[in-house]
Design an enzyme around this catalytic site. Structure first.
Site, PDB file in Angstrom:
ATOM      1  N   LYS A   1      35.033  68.529  60.043  1.00  0.00           N
ATOM      2  CA  LYS A   1      33.893  68.228  60.909  1.00  0.00           C
ATOM      3  C   LYS A   1      34.410  68.020  62.325  1.00  0.00           C
ATOM      4  O   LYS A   1      35.435  67.344  62.532  1.00  0.00           O
ATOM      5  CB  LYS A   1      33.194  66.941  60.425  1.00  0.00           C
ATOM      6  CG  LYS A   1      32.559  67.076  59.043  1.00  0.00           C
ATOM      7  CD  LYS A   1      31.282  67.878  59.118  1.00  0.00           C
ATOM      8  CE  LYS A   1      30.513  67.779  57.808  1.00  0.00           C
ATOM      9  NZ  LYS A   1      29.274  68.588  57.843  1.00  0.00           N
ATOM     10  N   ASP A  57      32.948  72.533  61.058  1.00  0.00           N
ATOM     11  CA  ASP A  57      31.494  72.363  60.984  1.00  0.00           C
ATOM     12  C   ASP A  57      31.091  71.398  62.095  1.00  0.00           C
ATOM     13  O   ASP A  57      31.518  70.242  62.118  1.00  0.00           O
ATOM     14  CB  ASP A  57      31.094  71.799  59.611  1.00  0.00           C
ATOM     15  CG  ASP A  57      29.575  71.712  59.427  1.00  0.00           C
ATOM     16  OD1 ASP A  57      28.830  72.041  60.376  1.00  0.00           O
ATOM     17  OD2 ASP A  57      29.141  71.305  58.331  1.00  0.00           O
ATOM     18  N   LYS A  91      22.300  75.846  50.763  1.00  0.00           N
ATOM     19  CA  LYS A  91      22.128  74.578  50.043  1.00  0.00           C
ATOM     20  C   LYS A  91      20.728  74.619  49.455  1.00  0.00           C
ATOM     21  O   LYS A  91      19.758  74.726  50.216  1.00  0.00           O
ATOM     22  CB  LYS A  91      22.213  73.389  51.000  1.00  0.00           C
ATOM     23  CG  LYS A  91      23.548  73.221  51.699  1.00  0.00           C
ATOM     24  CD  LYS A  91      23.470  72.112  52.730  1.00  0.00           C
ATOM     25  CE  LYS A  91      24.834  71.899  53.381  1.00  0.00           C
ATOM     26  NZ  LYS A  91      24.769  70.937  54.505  1.00  0.00           N
TER      27      LYS A  91
HETATM   28  O1  OSB Z   1      26.746  69.968  57.233  1.00  0.00           O
HETATM   29  O2  OSB Z   1      27.571  70.666  55.403  1.00  0.00           O
HETATM   30  C1  OSB Z   1      27.111  69.743  56.093  1.00  0.00           C
HETATM   31  C2  OSB Z   1      27.388  66.537  54.114  1.00  0.00           C
HETATM   32  C3  OSB Z   1      26.296  65.848  54.595  1.00  0.00           C
HETATM   33  C4  OSB Z   1      25.525  66.413  55.565  1.00  0.00           C
HETATM   34  C5  OSB Z   1      25.811  67.681  56.057  1.00  0.00           C
HETATM   35  C6  OSB Z   1      26.900  68.373  55.564  1.00  0.00           C
HETATM   36  C7  OSB Z   1      27.718  67.773  54.617  1.00  0.00           C
HETATM   37  C8  OSB Z   1      28.917  68.424  54.132  1.00  0.00           C
HETATM   38  C9  OSB Z   1      29.114  68.673  52.673  1.00  0.00           C
HETATM   39  O3  OSB Z   1      29.784  68.807  54.866  1.00  0.00           O
HETATM   40  C10 OSB Z   1      29.583  67.515  51.870  1.00  0.00           C
HETATM   41  C11 OSB Z   1      29.420  67.767  50.403  1.00  0.00           C
HETATM   42  O4  OSB Z   1      28.337  67.501  49.846  1.00  0.00           O
HETATM   43  O5  OSB Z   1      30.380  68.204  49.756  1.00  0.00           O
HETATM   44 MG    MG Z   2      27.135  71.980  57.526  1.00  0.00          MG
END
Ligand code: OSB
Ligand code: MG
Length: 370
Positions: free
Chosen positions: A164, A189, A263
């Protein structure tokens, strides 16, 4: 399938450690569990897992609970549907609220899988029996902390690392990881933290052979994502921007991305996820299964859908034990030494739901009958 009743539970999974992303820090994990019972006795479980605050999209767990109790569940109880697609159509009158709809639709799929003695993946037409997985790393205080976790996860076999990022915590951390692991599959990300004014940051990231840059710009800006994609060799991947089939089609038509994160919760359920998967496959756009810190219930659907043949890149599928004090299923999946998770073949959800724990933990509960 005639629906006898729907129960909705609001439960709190204690978060073990805070998880920081560009828009905020996750310190708790309230989530919504749906139990759907059919007239023929088949029972299905589903999960609506928006983030605790309306930061990822407009939904929240309290809101999803309320939308299911007051609108979605009353639209299905006491009614007879020829199949899950028809039940899902009965939810269309509600605008948006994809996570809430996913909870109800998923529970109907689970009951159908149980009723037909099939695994979810078989019901969805899945083909893979193991899903390669990657780790999603929150923003850390120091680069060293991030490097330590990257080392750990690669040693555990994870197939790629997603970091992130946010303005000021982006290029340096990637440079350090690349120095230590020149060839590891790596991506970032940004959760919409940048604008086109930050093009220099992306040009620098572009030199690090990243698998993709996920959701760099504003969620509603497909045009700027297309401009950024045209400037970069690295594929742009969309997440927040695509919460429907129509938006997936728009993103591909505009060349706003070269990869898509799917998702089920974000797009309104397994059926929409499958439609988007099919579209991307037809257009040659690789997709991968994202995650929303679901409990083992929501993850079961992610895992089953990730077995569809277009899911060719590693999934965000870390086990519940990484994040939560406990799970809502009795024997959660684990990541094998080769960095894959096995797709369950048992009929129904594929995981035993800990119903007693859910009933005891619930801080809100409703039962909807005709
Ligand atoms: O942006 O992919 C995302 C988790 C919470 C909110 C947004 C994101 C995420 C993750 C994935 O990066 C975490 C997971 O569930 O493995
Ligand atoms: Mg994401």
């Amino acid at each position: 399938m005639r629906i006898r009743q729907v129960e909705v539970f609001l439960v709190d999974l204690g978060m073990k450690t805070a998880f920081r992303v560009s828009f905020g820090t996750l310190t708790s994990r309230p989530t919504v569990v749906v139990r759907l019972e059919r007239e023929d006795g088949a029972v299905g479980w589903g999960e609506a897992a928006p983030l605790p605050e309306p930061t990822f999209n407009h939904e929240t767990p309290d809101g999803a609970f309320s939308v299911i109790v007051h609108y979605l569940a009353p639209a299905v109880v006491g009614r007879d549907f020829p199949d899950v697609a028809a039940l899902r159509k009965a939810l269309d009158f509600v605008r948006g609220n994809p996570f809430a709809k996913t909870g109800v639709e998923s529970a109907a799929w689970c009951a159908e899988a149980e009723g037909r003695g099939l695994a979810l993946s078989a019901l969805f037409g899945g083909e893979l029996d193991r899903i390669p997985v990657g780790e999603s790393l929150g923003i850390k205080e120091t680069v060293d902390e991030t490097l330590r976790e990257v080392d750990l996860r690669l040693a555990q076999g994870f197939r790629r690392i997603k970091v992130k990022i946010e303005p000021g915590r982006d290029t340096a951390v990637i440079e350090h990881i690349r120095e230590a692991h020149p060839d590891c599959p790596l991506m970032v990300d940004a959760n919409s933290a940048y604008t086109l004014q930050d093009a220099d940051v992306f040009r620098r990231l572009d030199g690090h052979r990243l698998m993709m840059i996920e959701q760099p710009l504003a969620a509603d800006d497909l045009v700027d994502h297309a401009r950024l994609q045209a400037m970069l060799d690295t594929p742009v991947c969309l997440d927040e921007s695509v919460d429907s089939f129509a938006l997936a089609r728009a993103a591909l038509a505009l060349s706003s991305c070269r990869v898509l994160n799917i998702k089920p919760g974000r797009v309104g359920g397994p059926l929409q996820a499958m439609r988007i998967h099919d579209l991307c496959r037809e257009k040659g756009i690789p997709v991968w299964m994202g995650g929303m810190f679901e409990s083992g219930i929501g993850r079961a659907f992610n895992l089953a859908l990730a077995s569809l043949p277009g899911f060719t890149l590693p999934a965000d599928m870390s086990p519940a034990a990484f994040y939560f004090e406990g799970d809502l299923v009795e024997a959660p999946f684990h990541v094998e030494a080769d960095g894959t998770v096995r797709v369950p073949t048992a009929p129904g959800l594929g995981f035993a739901v800990d119903e007693d724990r859910i009933r005891k933990m619930a801080r809100d509960h409703a039962r909807i009958r005709p």
